[in-house]
Scaffold this motif. Structure first.
Motif, PDB file in Angstrom:
ATOM      1  N   ARG A   1      -8.309  14.404  12.511  1.00  0.00           N
ATOM      2  CA  ARG A   1      -7.442  13.965  11.835  1.00  0.00           C
ATOM      3  C   ARG A   1      -6.629  13.011  12.884  1.00  0.00           C
TER       4      ARG A   1
ATOM      5  N   THR B   1      -4.814   6.536   9.007  1.00  0.00           N
ATOM      6  CA  THR B   1      -5.177   7.034   7.673  1.00  0.00           C
ATOM      7  C   THR B   1      -5.443   5.938   6.842  1.00  0.00           C
ATOM      8  N   CYS B   2      -5.971   6.810   5.848  1.00  0.00           N
ATOM      9  CA  CYS B   2      -7.486   5.892   4.481  1.00  0.00           C
ATOM     10  C   CYS B   2      -6.056   4.964   4.272  1.00  0.00           C
ATOM     11  N   ARG B   3      -4.326   4.988   4.123  1.00  0.00           N
ATOM     12  CA  ARG B   3      -4.231   3.716   3.203  1.00  0.00           C
ATOM     13  C   ARG B   3      -3.767   2.723   4.196  1.00  0.00           C
TER      14      ARG B   3
ATOM     15  N   ARG C   1      -2.814   5.873  -4.917  1.00  0.00           N
ATOM     16  CA  ARG C   1      -4.064   6.480  -4.788  1.00  0.00           C
ATOM     17  C   ARG C   1      -4.025   6.848  -3.637  1.00  0.00           C
ATOM     18  N   PHE C   2      -2.797   7.083  -2.761  1.00  0.00           N
ATOM     19  CA  PHE C   2      -2.922   7.657  -1.671  1.00  0.00           C
ATOM     20  C   PHE C   2      -1.421   8.928  -1.021  1.00  0.00           C
ATOM     21  N   GLY C   3      -1.670   9.603  -0.831  1.00  0.00           N
ATOM     22  CA  GLY C   3      -0.718  10.476  -0.927  1.00  0.00           C
ATOM     23  C   GLY C   3       0.276  10.607   0.760  1.00  0.00           C
ATOM     24  N   ARG C   4       0.751  11.435   0.684  1.00  0.00           N
ATOM     25  CA  ARG C   4       2.476  10.868   1.742  1.00  0.00           C
ATOM     26  C   ARG C   4       1.707  11.413   2.868  1.00  0.00           C
ATOM     27  N   ASP C   5       0.526  11.353   3.202  1.00  0.00           N
ATOM     28  CA  ASP C   5      -0.410  11.597   4.846  1.00  0.00           C
ATOM     29  C   ASP C   5      -1.064  10.551   4.992  1.00  0.00           C
ATOM     30  N   GLY C   6      -0.774   9.883   3.574  1.00  0.00           N
ATOM     31  CA  GLY C   6      -1.832   8.942   3.859  1.00  0.00           C
ATOM     32  C   GLY C   6      -3.438   8.520   3.190  1.00  0.00           C
ATOM     33  N   TRP C   7      -3.638   9.497   3.173  1.00  0.00           N
ATOM     34  CA  TRP C   7      -5.664   9.553   3.482  1.00  0.00           C
ATOM     35  C   TRP C   7      -5.268   9.950   1.199  1.00  0.00           C
ATOM     36  N   TRP C   8      -6.377   9.971   0.709  1.00  0.00           N
ATOM     37  CA  TRP C   8      -7.060   9.276  -0.987  1.00  0.00           C
ATOM     38  C   TRP C   8      -6.540  10.650  -0.954  1.00  0.00           C
ATOM     39  N   VAL C   9      -5.667   9.865  -2.563  1.00  0.00           N
ATOM     40  CA  VAL C   9      -5.430  11.007  -3.395  1.00  0.00           C
ATOM     41  C   VAL C   9      -6.457  11.111  -4.384  1.00  0.00           C
ATOM     42  N   THR C  10      -6.450   9.447  -4.965  1.00  0.00           N
ATOM     43  CA  THR C  10      -7.772   9.363  -5.907  1.00  0.00           C
ATOM     44  C   THR C  10      -8.538   8.669  -5.101  1.00  0.00           C
ATOM     45  N   PRO C  11      -9.538   8.526  -4.488  1.00  0.00           N
ATOM     46  CA  PRO C  11     -10.956   8.197  -3.576  1.00  0.00           C
ATOM     47  C   PRO C  11     -12.341   7.660  -5.059  1.00  0.00           C
ATOM     48  N   PRO C  12     -12.289   6.061  -4.224  1.00  0.00           N
ATOM     49  CA  PRO C  12     -12.663   5.348  -5.336  1.00  0.00           C
ATOM     50  C   PRO C  12     -13.973   5.839  -5.608  1.00  0.00           C
TER      51      PRO C  12
ATOM     52  N   GLU D   1       0.891  -1.190   0.146  1.00  0.00           N
ATOM     53  CA  GLU D   1       0.025   0.438   0.572  1.00  0.00           C
ATOM     54  C   GLU D   1       0.678   0.862   0.497  1.00  0.00           C
ATOM     55  N   HIS D   2       1.979   1.224   0.660  1.00  0.00           N
ATOM     56  CA  HIS D   2       2.637   2.493   0.533  1.00  0.00           C
ATOM     57  C   HIS D   2       3.322   2.882  -0.347  1.00  0.00           C
TER      58      HIS D   2
ATOM     59  N   ARG E   1     -11.685  16.207   4.152  1.00  0.00           N
ATOM     60  CA  ARG E   1     -11.344  14.707   5.212  1.00  0.00           C
ATOM     61  C   ARG E   1     -11.992  14.902   6.821  1.00  0.00           C
TER      62      ARG E   1
ATOM     63  N   HIS F   1     -14.663   7.609   1.760  1.00  0.00           N
ATOM     64  CA  HIS F   1     -14.508   7.050   0.966  1.00  0.00           C
ATOM     65  C   HIS F   1     -13.656   5.194   1.445  1.00  0.00           C
TER      66      HIS F   1
ATOM     67  N   GLN G   1     -16.747  -2.513  -2.174  1.00  0.00           N
ATOM     68  CA  GLN G   1     -16.629  -2.517  -2.968  1.00  0.00           C
ATOM     69  C   GLN G   1     -15.704  -4.264  -3.356  1.00  0.00           C
TER      70      GLN G   1
ATOM     71  N   ILE H   1     -10.926  16.348  -0.798  1.00  0.00           N
ATOM     72  CA  ILE H   1     -11.417  15.391  -0.506  1.00  0.00           C
ATOM     73  C   ILE H   1     -12.306  15.777   0.844  1.00  0.00           C
TER      74      ILE H   1
END
Lengths: 223, 94
Positions: B9, B16-18, A132-143, A127-128, B5, B49, B56, B3
């Protein structure tokens, strides 16, 4: 075995603390002892029932280890002989189906066309590195939302066919785990026992397999 | 795409989302410890999300369970029944 029951279990809210019940566990408990007894008594119907229920899955399982369908069929057939030979000594320390799948796997490995001693957990799709995720761990491209659409089209043969195809193309470890867990509905404990892998390893393989299938479904749905 | 957030947070949860996506299989298996399980649950409650992603994955599992165990080939069935009968009459095979 009821697939509806499996679906209900999958949709239930998970509970923490290792509620490790395979969706097919009910089958194992209620019918297995009886089938074993009937097999021991020489009931052909019991054998036929087992064949009907497990043979295709056994062939698929063997196919994760051997190249050709013909060889996989042979492996599965040898496993049935193994079952007949061993049924009187079967002590029920594992479930009948995990024993059966274990025989298949052992035969397939010793047939050894592309044998691997351990299921490799390749360092991929972590996942790293997932864009789909930014450096901060949040979605960049959400599903994009499509889960409902898939559930509406759940009986569409094209979706099931696509999933079937993706599973067949997975690396052997992922293929074996997702087939046993999600297609056959075995518990994680049974799968660990059959494949002789740790629970963590099993989960990594399952996670990767589901991730790939999800991605393939997404492409199929959004096409 | 903007997005939305979760507001706090760090305060509301540490996931986090990841991480929520990485833990989804363990979460569904109920294999997370109590604390982590609740953190993921809390994250899901706040993040549409990740909730969609979870749905899914569940849809994926659902479809995999419907990959029909292809019908047993009648040839394979009769071969195996023949094998069984040989086993019963000879007491052994091969």
């Amino acid at each position: 075995v009821s697939r509806t029951a499996a679906a209900a279990e999958i949709c239930a809210d998970p509970e923490p603390g290792g509620s490790d019940r395979g969706s097919g566990a009910a089958w194992a408990c209620s019918e297995e002892a009886e089938l074993v007894e009937r097999l021991r008594a020489g009931d052909e119907g019991a054998f036929a029932e087992l064949v009907e229920r497990f043979h295709p899955a056994m062939v698929r399982m063997a196919l994760s280890r051997v190249r050709s369908r013909a060889v996989a069929e042979e492996v599965a057939q040898e496993a049935w002989i193994g079952l007949l030979r061993g049924i009187h000594a079967f002590e029920g320390r594992s479930t009948l189906r995990s024993w059966l799948f274990r025989i298949v796997l052992n035969r397939a490995i010793s047939t050894g066309v592309h044998e691997r001693k351990h299921l490799a957990v390749a360092d991929e799709e972590l996942e790293h590195r997932d864009g789909r995720f930014g450096r901060d761990g949040w979605w960049v491209t959400p599903p994009t939302h499509w889960a409902d659409e898939v559930l509406d089209r759940i009986t569409a043969p094209s979706l099931a066919a696509r999933v079937h195809q993706v599973i067949a193309e997975l690396p052997p470890g992922q293929q074996a785990v997702v087939t046993l867990r999600d297609v056959e509905g075995l518990s994680s404990a049974e799968v660990c026992e059959i494949l002789d892998i740790s629970e963590g390893n099993q989960r990594v393989l399952l996670h990767r397999a589901r991730t790939r299938i999800r991605t393939a479904l997404e492409r199929e749905v959004l096409l | 795409v903007k997005i939305r957030r979760p507001r706090s947070r760090r305060a509301a949860h540490d996931v986090t989302c990841r991480e929520a996506v990485a833990l989804v299989t363990a979460y569904l298996d109920g294999a997370l410890g109590l604390v982590d399980h609740h953190k993921v649950q809390q994250h899901l409650g706040e993040c549409p999300h990740c909730t969609e992603h979870l749905r899914q994955i569940r849809a994926t599992i659902e479809i995999a369970g419907r990959v029909d165990p292809e019908d047993l080939d009648p040839g394979a069935r009769s071969d195996l029944i023949a094998l069984y009968r040989r086993w019963r009459s000879d007491g052994d095979l091969c």
